[in-house]
Design a protein around this motif. Structure first.
Motif, PDB file in Angstrom:
ATOM      1  N   PHE A 361       0.800  -1.227   0.000  1.00 41.19           N
ATOM      2  CA  PHE A 361       0.000   0.000   0.000  1.00 41.19           C
ATOM      3  C   PHE A 361       0.835   1.281   0.000  1.00 41.19           C
ATOM      4  N   GLY A 362       2.142   1.162   0.006  1.00 39.61           N
ATOM      5  CA  GLY A 362       2.979   2.345   0.209  1.00 39.61           C
ATOM      6  C   GLY A 362       3.493   3.001  -1.044  1.00 39.61           C
ATOM      7  N   ARG A 363       3.025   2.578  -2.223  1.00 40.77           N
ATOM      8  CA  ARG A 363       3.544   3.159  -3.456  1.00 40.77           C
ATOM      9  C   ARG A 363       2.665   4.272  -4.008  1.00 40.77           C
ATOM     10  N   VAL A 364       1.529   4.513  -3.377  1.00 39.44           N
ATOM     11  CA  VAL A 364       0.593   5.529  -3.863  1.00 39.44           C
ATOM     12  C   VAL A 364       0.638   6.733  -2.935  1.00 39.44           C
ATOM     13  N   TYR A 365       0.834   7.909  -3.512  1.00 43.03           N
ATOM     14  CA  TYR A 365       0.903   9.141  -2.741  1.00 43.03           C
ATOM     15  C   TYR A 365      -0.314  10.005  -3.048  1.00 43.03           C
ATOM     16  N   ALA A 366      -0.677  10.835  -2.091  1.00 47.01           N
ATOM     17  CA  ALA A 366      -1.800  11.759  -2.268  1.00 47.01           C
ATOM     18  C   ALA A 366      -1.316  12.932  -3.121  1.00 47.01           C
ATOM     19  N   GLU A 367      -1.499  12.839  -4.436  1.00 46.79           N
ATOM     20  CA  GLU A 367      -0.973  13.855  -5.334  1.00 46.79           C
ATOM     21  C   GLU A 367      -1.934  15.042  -5.400  1.00 46.79           C
ATOM     22  N   PRO A 368      -1.457  16.247  -5.113  1.00 43.06           N
ATOM     23  CA  PRO A 368      -2.341  17.420  -5.082  1.00 43.06           C
ATOM     24  C   PRO A 368      -2.883  17.789  -6.460  1.00 43.06           C
ATOM     25  N   LEU A 369      -3.976  18.552  -6.460  1.00 36.92           N
ATOM     26  CA  LEU A 369      -4.523  19.071  -7.708  1.00 36.92           C
ATOM     27  C   LEU A 369      -3.531  20.019  -8.375  1.00 36.92           C
ATOM     28  N   ASP A 370      -2.888  20.847  -7.575  1.00 40.82           N
ATOM     29  CA  ASP A 370      -1.897  21.806  -8.058  1.00 40.82           C
ATOM     30  C   ASP A 370      -0.519  21.301  -7.680  1.00 40.82           C
ATOM     31  N   GLN A 371       0.212  20.789  -8.676  1.00 39.16           N
ATOM     32  CA  GLN A 371       1.553  20.268  -8.426  1.00 39.16           C
ATOM     33  C   GLN A 371       2.640  21.250  -8.849  1.00 39.16           C
ATOM     34  N   ILE A 372       2.243  22.459  -9.211  1.00 36.66           N
ATOM     35  CA  ILE A 372       3.215  23.479  -9.602  1.00 36.66           C
ATOM     36  C   ILE A 372       3.621  24.334  -8.409  1.00 36.66           C
ATOM     37  N   THR A 373       2.672  24.675  -7.550  1.00 38.67           N
ATOM     38  CA  THR A 373       2.963  25.520  -6.400  1.00 38.67           C
ATOM     39  C   THR A 373       3.931  24.822  -5.461  1.00 38.67           C
ATOM     40  N   GLU A 374       5.035  25.485  -5.167  1.00 39.06           N
ATOM     41  CA  GLU A 374       6.068  24.929  -4.307  1.00 39.06           C
ATOM     42  C   GLU A 374       5.815  25.288  -2.840  1.00 39.06           C
ATOM     43  N   LEU A 375       6.547  24.632  -1.955  1.00 41.07           N
ATOM     44  CA  LEU A 375       6.507  25.001  -0.552  1.00 41.07           C
ATOM     45  C   LEU A 375       7.191  26.345  -0.360  1.00 41.07           C
ATOM     46  N   ASP A 376       6.672  27.153   0.542  1.00 42.09           N
ATOM     47  CA  ASP A 376       7.340  28.395   0.900  1.00 42.09           C
ATOM     48  C   ASP A 376       8.482  28.079   1.870  1.00 42.09           C
ATOM     49  N   PRO A 377       9.421  29.006   2.069  1.00 39.25           N
ATOM     50  CA  PRO A 377      10.582  28.731   2.932  1.00 39.25           C
ATOM     51  C   PRO A 377      10.218  28.297   4.350  1.00 39.25           C
ATOM     52  N   ARG A 378       9.176  28.913   4.925  1.00 41.80           N
ATOM     53  CA  ARG A 378       8.793  28.541   6.294  1.00 41.80           C
ATOM     54  C   ARG A 378       8.358  27.093   6.356  1.00 41.80           C
ATOM     55  N   ARG A 379       7.578  26.658   5.390  1.00 45.82           N
ATOM     56  CA  ARG A 379       7.125  25.264   5.388  1.00 45.82           C
ATOM     57  C   ARG A 379       8.273  24.306   5.107  1.00 45.82           C
ATOM     58  N   LYS A 380       9.219  24.697   4.282  1.00 44.59           N
ATOM     59  CA  LYS A 380      10.382  23.836   4.051  1.00 44.59           C
ATOM     60  C   LYS A 380      11.147  23.614   5.348  1.00 44.59           C
ATOM     61  N   ARG A 381      11.336  24.702   6.096  1.00 46.67           N
ATOM     62  CA  ARG A 381      12.049  24.558   7.380  1.00 46.67           C
ATOM     63  C   ARG A 381      11.269  23.661   8.334  1.00 46.67           C
ATOM     64  N   LEU A 382       9.954  23.836   8.355  1.00 44.31           N
ATOM     65  CA  LEU A 382       9.116  23.009   9.229  1.00 44.31           C
ATOM     66  C   LEU A 382       9.154  21.550   8.790  1.00 44.31           C
ATOM     67  N   GLY A 383       9.193  21.326   7.483  1.00 49.23           N
ATOM     68  CA  GLY A 383       9.273  19.959   6.977  1.00 49.23           C
ATOM     69  C   GLY A 383      10.564  19.273   7.382  1.00 49.23           C
ATOM     70  N   TRP A 384      11.682  19.975   7.254  1.00 50.90           N
ATOM     71  CA  TRP A 384      12.960  19.396   7.657  1.00 50.90           C
ATOM     72  C   TRP A 384      13.003  19.173   9.162  1.00 50.90           C
ATOM     73  N   LEU A 385      12.395  20.088   9.925  1.00 58.02           N
ATOM     74  CA  LEU A 385      12.326  19.905  11.373  1.00 58.02           C
ATOM     75  C   LEU A 385      11.534  18.642  11.713  1.00 58.02           C
ATOM     76  N   THR A 386      10.462  18.378  10.971  1.00 58.54           N
ATOM     77  CA  THR A 386       9.659  17.182  11.225  1.00 58.54           C
ATOM     78  C   THR A 386      10.449  15.923  10.910  1.00 58.54           C
ATOM     79  N   LEU A 387      11.302  15.967   9.891  1.00 59.50           N
ATOM     80  CA  LEU A 387      12.178  14.816   9.619  1.00 59.50           C
ATOM     81  C   LEU A 387      13.141  14.574  10.782  1.00 59.50           C
ATOM     82  N   VAL A 388      13.646  15.660  11.372  1.00 61.22           N
ATOM     83  CA  VAL A 388      14.503  15.518  12.549  1.00 61.22           C
ATOM     84  C   VAL A 388      13.715  14.896  13.701  1.00 61.22           C
ATOM     85  N   VAL A 389      12.451  15.327  13.866  1.00 64.12           N
ATOM     86  CA  VAL A 389      11.583  14.744  14.895  1.00 64.12           C
ATOM     87  C   VAL A 389      11.444  13.240  14.671  1.00 64.12           C
ATOM     88  N   PHE A 390      11.278  12.832  13.420  1.00 69.85           N
ATOM     89  CA  PHE A 390      11.162  11.402  13.116  1.00 69.85           C
ATOM     90  C   PHE A 390      12.411  10.647  13.582  1.00 69.85           C
TER      91      PHE A 390
END
Length: 403
Positions: A361-390
């Motif tokens: 079941f792990g090969r399917v991702y929830a692909e957004p309707l808009d795949q062009i809009t990128e993460l903003d810098p704040r969300r990128k930092r939060l995402g990397w912080l969450t990886l550290v939490v993991f």
């Protein structure tokens, strides 16, 4: 749907307000889309461009998809799906009540020192002794799932109320299989997907850490067997260590636990790295914490957080992997996740079951309707912080048995 030439005209008029059109491809039901445009978005904020376009074509029964095709920005229009049907909150309430009963019973059993003399005393022991664990466990699960739910609602996403899953003791050491919410439609963009995905584990962890600290303060230290007890004499079960759990025990007790009788000639850092990742050597003759049920709930909450953050598929960690690295990189990382779980299975066999589930079941991702809009810098930092939490909460060997 209205007359095709008029429809195309109205769609193109809406598109030109946010998108410079280089070429147009007309589709049909067999091709899976109505019309497609290649070009580039002319607004500085691509998320705003998507919102404007989606609002403009909604009365036409169409949904825009923002994609890249051959490194070109593309707008694809598909027929809108019917609005998701609302959930029946009675179902959520019934499952919550059943889970409450299940975790309360489990907490009572964990708190039971000896079997009562009769059924009435047994029932009273369960009722009076089960509530600390039940409240602690459900507080963590509720925080996790309502983190998803409330952030999803704030973004206007169609998400269900949490479904709690009962599984009473002894089938589950926590009285539950956890909980989940149902995303009834694709997320709008990566920002929305990330916000919803990480809100759960971070919210649950904010509750789990103080619960665990309170539980550890209620726990006591106990010596471990000096040698194997022999067959038929039972086993001592030790909960596994994450880096965070090891540090929290140090905060409360002033030492790393389970404290071994000696380090076998190894530097302490190497000893603890080996013990965290292998559960070996078994700390015979050492000292460990005898967990209060509240501490057991807190440890379980951290374990649940780590499992949800495994970077694959529809797990919260899978969403995070997708939004940080994109679909193609996520697919390349997927075999490495399977390999890591397969190797960890040699130190804790439960990872082989997780590897099978993620393979299926792990090969399917929830692909957004808009795949062009990128993460903003704040969300990128939060995402990397969450990886550290993991990395801090991941428990390579959840349970260790000392014969």
């Amino acid at each position: 749907m209205e007359d095709q030439p008029l429809l195309y005209e109205r769609v193109e008029l809406a598109v030109r307000r946010v998108f410079f059109i280089e070429d147009t491809t007309y589709g049909d039901e067999r091709k899976g889309f109505v019309i497609k445009y290649h070009g580039r978005i002319i607004l500085p904020d691509t998320a705003e461009a998507y919102d404007r376009l989606a609002e403009a074509v909604a009365p036409l029964g169409l949904t825009p998809l923002f994609r890249y095709e051959n490194n070109r920005q593309t707008v694809i229009f598909v027929t809108s799906r019917q609005a998701p049907r609302p959930s029946n909150p009675r179902t959520n309430l019934i499952f919550f009540i059943l889970t409450l009963i299940s975790v309360w019973f489990t907490g009572g059993m964990l708190n039971l020192q000896e079997m009562p003399a009769n059924a009435i005393e047994f029932v009273w022991a369960i009722i009076s002794g089960g509530w600390p664990f039940a409240i602690s466990m459900l507080a963590i699960l509720t925080a996790h799932e309502f983190g998803h739910y409330l952030v999803g609602r704030r973004h206007g996403a169609a998400v269900s109320l949490p479904y709690f899953l009962p599984l009473p003791f002894p089938l589950s050491p926590f009285g539950t299989l956890g909980a989940f919410i149902n995303m009834k439609e694709l997320p709008k963009n990566r920002r929305v997907l990330m916000d919803i995905g990480i809100a759960g584990p971070l919210s649950g962890l904010v509750v789990a850490i103080p619960v665990l600290l309170i539980g550890l303060s209620l726990s006591t230290l106990s010596p471990l067997p000096a040698a194997p007890l022999g067959s038929g004499l039972g086993q001592t079960q030790l909960e596994g260590n994450s880096i965070l759990y090891l540090l929290l025990k140090f905060v409360v007790f002033g030492q790393f636990l389970p404290a071994p009788a000696d380090y076998g000639g190894l530097p302490p850092l190497l000893y603890w790295l080996r013990y965290i990742f292998t559960g070996q050597p078994l700390p015979y003759g050492g000292l460990d914490v005898l967990l209060h049920p509240v501490a057991w709930a807190g440890w379980g909450g951290i374990l649940i957080t780590s499992l949800n953050l495994i970077p694959a598929g529809q797990l919260d960690g899978g969403h995070l992997l997708y939004v940080l690295f994109g679909r193609e990189r996520a697919r390349r990382i997927y075999p490495l996740v399977l390999l890591a779980l397969g190797l960890l299975g040699f130190v804790w066999s439960g990872w082989w079951l997780w590897a099978v589930l993620i393979f299926l079941f792990g090969r399917v991702y929830a692909e957004p309707l808009d795949q062009i809009t990128e993460l903003d810098p704040r969300r990128k930092r939060l995402g990397w912080l969450t990886l550290v939490v993991f990395l801090l909460v991941f428990t390579p060997v959840p349970l260790v048995l000392m014969p």
